[in-house]
Design a protein around this motif. Structure first.
Motif, PDB file in Angstrom:
ATOM      1  N   ALA A 155     -10.259 -10.657   1.533  1.00 45.48           N
ATOM      2  CA  ALA A 155     -10.973 -10.469   0.230  1.00 45.48           C
ATOM      3  C   ALA A 155     -12.316  -9.637  -0.021  1.00 45.48           C
ATOM      4  N   ALA A 156     -12.892  -9.973   0.963  1.00 43.67           N
ATOM      5  CA  ALA A 156     -14.485  -9.563   1.256  1.00 43.67           C
ATOM      6  C   ALA A 156     -14.270  -7.910   1.588  1.00 43.67           C
ATOM      7  N   ASP A 157     -13.061  -7.694   2.357  1.00 42.35           N
ATOM      8  CA  ASP A 157     -13.188  -6.192   2.734  1.00 42.35           C
ATOM      9  C   ASP A 157     -12.522  -5.539   1.546  1.00 42.35           C
ATOM     10  N   ILE A 158     -11.525  -5.996   0.880  1.00 42.79           N
ATOM     11  CA  ILE A 158     -11.119  -5.393  -0.297  1.00 42.79           C
ATOM     12  C   ILE A 158     -12.157  -4.983  -1.575  1.00 42.79           C
ATOM     13  N   ARG A 159     -12.988  -5.819  -1.732  1.00 43.84           N
ATOM     14  CA  ARG A 159     -14.214  -5.681  -2.691  1.00 43.84           C
ATOM     15  C   ARG A 159     -15.163  -4.638  -1.998  1.00 43.84           C
ATOM     16  N   ARG A 160     -15.274  -4.505  -0.746  1.00 43.18           N
ATOM     17  CA  ARG A 160     -16.359  -3.757  -0.249  1.00 43.18           C
ATOM     18  C   ARG A 160     -15.698  -2.341  -0.343  1.00 43.18           C
ATOM     19  N   THR A 202      -5.926   1.165  -4.923  1.00 46.24           N
ATOM     20  CA  THR A 202      -4.799   0.877  -6.009  1.00 46.24           C
ATOM     21  C   THR A 202      -3.875   0.001  -5.572  1.00 46.24           C
ATOM     22  N   ALA A 203      -3.631  -0.325  -4.278  1.00 36.59           N
ATOM     23  CA  ALA A 203      -2.680  -1.495  -3.938  1.00 36.59           C
ATOM     24  C   ALA A 203      -3.149  -2.011  -2.456  1.00 36.59           C
ATOM     25  N   VAL A 204      -2.857  -3.250  -2.482  1.00 34.47           N
ATOM     26  CA  VAL A 204      -2.781  -4.173  -1.115  1.00 34.47           C
ATOM     27  C   VAL A 204      -1.739  -4.471  -0.762  1.00 34.47           C
ATOM     28  N   GLN A 205      -1.175  -4.307   0.549  1.00 36.64           N
ATOM     29  CA  GLN A 205       0.219  -4.655   0.976  1.00 36.64           C
ATOM     30  C   GLN A 205      -0.195  -6.056   1.971  1.00 36.64           C
ATOM     31  N   LEU A 206       0.965  -6.879   1.537  1.00 42.13           N
ATOM     32  CA  LEU A 206       0.656  -8.126   2.435  1.00 42.13           C
ATOM     33  C   LEU A 206       1.937  -8.811   2.687  1.00 42.13           C
ATOM     34  N   GLU A 207       2.146  -9.665   3.561  1.00 45.22           N
ATOM     35  CA  GLU A 207       3.125 -10.510   3.856  1.00 45.22           C
ATOM     36  C   GLU A 207       3.237 -11.326   2.533  1.00 45.22           C
ATOM     37  N   TYR A 208       4.283 -11.506   1.961  1.00 39.90           N
ATOM     38  CA  TYR A 208       4.356 -12.517   0.704  1.00 39.90           C
ATOM     39  C   TYR A 208       5.871 -12.996   0.471  1.00 39.90           C
ATOM     40  N   SER A 209       6.101 -14.202   0.407  1.00 44.08           N
ATOM     41  CA  SER A 209       7.535 -14.554   0.212  1.00 44.08           C
ATOM     42  C   SER A 209       7.292 -16.062   0.118  1.00 44.08           C
ATOM     43  N   LEU A 210       8.672 -16.664  -0.172  1.00 40.52           N
ATOM     44  CA  LEU A 210       8.496 -18.187  -0.461  1.00 40.52           C
ATOM     45  C   LEU A 210       8.073 -18.993   0.722  1.00 40.52           C
ATOM     46  N   TRP A 211       8.104 -18.618   1.905  1.00 39.40           N
ATOM     47  CA  TRP A 211       7.625 -19.091   3.139  1.00 39.40           C
ATOM     48  C   TRP A 211       6.092 -18.644   3.690  1.00 39.40           C
ATOM     49  N   CYS A 212       5.574 -17.662   2.915  1.00 37.94           N
ATOM     50  CA  CYS A 212       4.349 -17.011   3.343  1.00 37.94           C
ATOM     51  C   CYS A 212       3.417 -16.696   2.219  1.00 37.94           C
ATOM     52  N   ARG A 213       2.707 -17.742   1.796  1.00 34.38           N
ATOM     53  CA  ARG A 213       1.987 -17.681   0.512  1.00 34.38           C
ATOM     54  C   ARG A 213       0.480 -17.785   0.544  1.00 34.38           C
ATOM     55  N   ASP A 214      -0.037 -17.592   1.962  1.00 34.72           N
ATOM     56  CA  ASP A 214      -1.568 -18.131   2.128  1.00 34.72           C
ATOM     57  C   ASP A 214      -2.466 -16.949   1.373  1.00 34.72           C
ATOM     58  N   ALA A 215      -1.777 -15.742   0.912  1.00 35.08           N
ATOM     59  CA  ALA A 215      -2.493 -14.728   0.025  1.00 35.08           C
ATOM     60  C   ALA A 215      -3.035 -15.234  -1.114  1.00 35.08           C
ATOM     61  N   GLU A 216      -2.465 -16.333  -1.762  1.00 39.75           N
ATOM     62  CA  GLU A 216      -2.642 -16.729  -2.966  1.00 39.75           C
ATOM     63  C   GLU A 216      -3.911 -17.308  -3.068  1.00 39.75           C
ATOM     64  N   GLU A 267      -7.139 -16.630  -1.840  1.00 39.55           N
ATOM     65  CA  GLU A 267      -8.232 -15.583  -2.237  1.00 39.55           C
ATOM     66  C   GLU A 267      -7.740 -14.220  -2.592  1.00 39.55           C
ATOM     67  N   ILE A 268      -7.039 -13.482  -1.678  1.00 47.58           N
ATOM     68  CA  ILE A 268      -6.565 -12.116  -1.554  1.00 47.58           C
ATOM     69  C   ILE A 268      -6.075 -11.709  -3.023  1.00 47.58           C
ATOM     70  N   ILE A 269      -4.868 -12.493  -3.400  1.00 54.16           N
ATOM     71  CA  ILE A 269      -4.066 -12.121  -4.703  1.00 54.16           C
ATOM     72  C   ILE A 269      -5.154 -12.132  -6.024  1.00 54.16           C
ATOM     73  N   PRO A 270      -5.850 -13.403  -6.004  1.00 47.18           N
ATOM     74  CA  PRO A 270      -6.622 -13.459  -6.992  1.00 47.18           C
ATOM     75  C   PRO A 270      -7.658 -12.484  -7.056  1.00 47.18           C
ATOM     76  N   THR A 271      -8.385 -11.909  -6.108  1.00 48.32           N
ATOM     77  CA  THR A 271      -9.308 -10.813  -5.832  1.00 48.32           C
ATOM     78  C   THR A 271      -8.554  -9.423  -6.180  1.00 48.32           C
ATOM     79  N   CYS A 272      -7.448  -9.163  -6.013  1.00 51.98           N
ATOM     80  CA  CYS A 272      -6.425  -8.227  -6.420  1.00 51.98           C
ATOM     81  C   CYS A 272      -6.359  -8.100  -7.785  1.00 51.98           C
TER      82      CYS A 272
END
Length: 333
Positions: free
Chosen positions: A158-163, A171-185, A187-192
């Motif tokens: 999240a910090a690098d995205i802001r910087r 324009t976009a941040v790509q990340l692993e996201y699925s029903l079994w991988c939700r750690d981005a929820e 900080e990263i997704i709220p920041t985006c």
């Protein structure tokens, strides 16, 4: 067959298909490379059905996936949005984000794809030896020169995205996201969402798990059998209970487990880019767009498939440089 609509990806003006196509498995990491002719036909069919966001990288093979995609897009280039990435070097450890490398990597990808510009150019991983402001400065120059249209980051903090966003719009941040991988929820997704940055999910089907992957049927050299902890060391059998629950819920909604998993990602406001090498799977993935979920249904799915109960840890993807031999079984020097 459902026709894929175009939607906005973030707030920078880019429009893409509501479902993309991940092309990595056509050329690398998921067993032997697939025949070019068959993969070109698959790409053509995807575009015919409205899929226009095609995802690749210079390190999906030694530019081999980009070369394949370039062949497939002859005559239809203006109908699609090409997303590719830089940062990893084939056969070498570490990540590079210095301006000299950014430029040379872009030039190499333009040549491999045989195109005049790249629609969305991601930094595959952040180089923690180079301030991200410096890397973004180099990418901004490439935008100004018309070599790329939009800039993205992959698995950034999240910090690098802001910087980065302070230097030039991300324009976009790509990340692993699925029903079994939700750690981005966390900080990263709220920041985006706060910054108006689009979110693109790779492995939205849990590396195939939610669409019925059978580990014992994986091709020789398919890295999923050893690299994905949730599929290895007995965890696959333990985790199957969640797949079975999803199958039951899908049957109630007259869709497959994979379609329900993709619908869940879409209802989170995320653009999924499931990969496949089979026409049947492509059509099934596209048909997931017809599956509509109420907020209550989304919650029911999350309750039935609780991500924190899956067996097998996911290593942090932030500022890492996994050696390519862990994917291929050999080092390419």
């Amino acid at each position: 067959m459902t026709k894929v609509a175009q939607i906005a990806l973030g707030s920078a003006g880019m429009r893409v298909s509501a479902l993309g196509l991940g092309c990595m498995g056509m050329s690398a990491f998921y067993g032997p490379p697939k025949p070019d002719g068959e993969m070109i036909e698959l790409v053509h069919k995807a575009v015919e059905l409205g899929v226009t966001m095609l995802d690749t990288s210079d390190v999906y093979g030694d530019h081999t996936n980009e070369i394949l995609l370039g062949k497939a897009l002859k005559g239809i280039r203006e109908k699609v949005q090409i997303a590719t990435k830089f940062g990893f070097q084939w056969g070498k450890p570490g990540v590079r984000g210095d301006p000299e490398y950014v430029r040379s990597a872009c030039e190499a990808s333009l040549k491999s794809l045989d195109v005049d510009y790249i629609d969305l150019y991601y930094q595959h991983r952040v180089d923690n030896k180079v301030p991200i402001e410096v890397t973004m400065g180099a990418l901004k120059e490439l935008v100004e020169e018309g070599k790329i249209k939009y800039v993205g980051l992959s698995e950034a903090s999240a910090a690098d995205i802001r910087r980065a966003h302070a230097v030039h719009p991300v324009t976009a941040v790509q990340l692993e996201y699925s029903l079994w991988c939700r750690d981005a929820e966390k900080e990263i997704i709220p920041t985006c969402q706060e910054l108006g940055i689009g979110i693109v999910a790779y492995s939205p089907l849990g590396n195939g798990f939610f669409s019925g992957l059978k580990v014992n049927e994986l091709a020789e050299g398919d890295a999923r059998a050893t690299r994905i902890a949730k599929l290895a060391d007995g965890n696959y059998e333990k985790n199957k209970v969640f797949f079975e629950r999803l199958c039951e819920m899908g049957a109630e909604k007259k869709c497959t487990s994979g379609q329900l998993a993709l619908a869940w990602v879409r209802h989170k406001g995320v653009v999924a880019i499931p990969g496949t090498t089979k026409l049947k799977n492509l059509e099934e993935n596209i048909d997931s767009l017809r599956v509509q979920l109420s907020p209550e249904a989304v919650q029911e799915i999350e309750t039935a498939v609780p991500h924190e109960q899956f067996q097998g840890e996911r290593p942090s993807q932030i500022n890492i440089s996994p050696p390519l031999d862990t994917w291929t079984g050999r080092r390419q020097d």
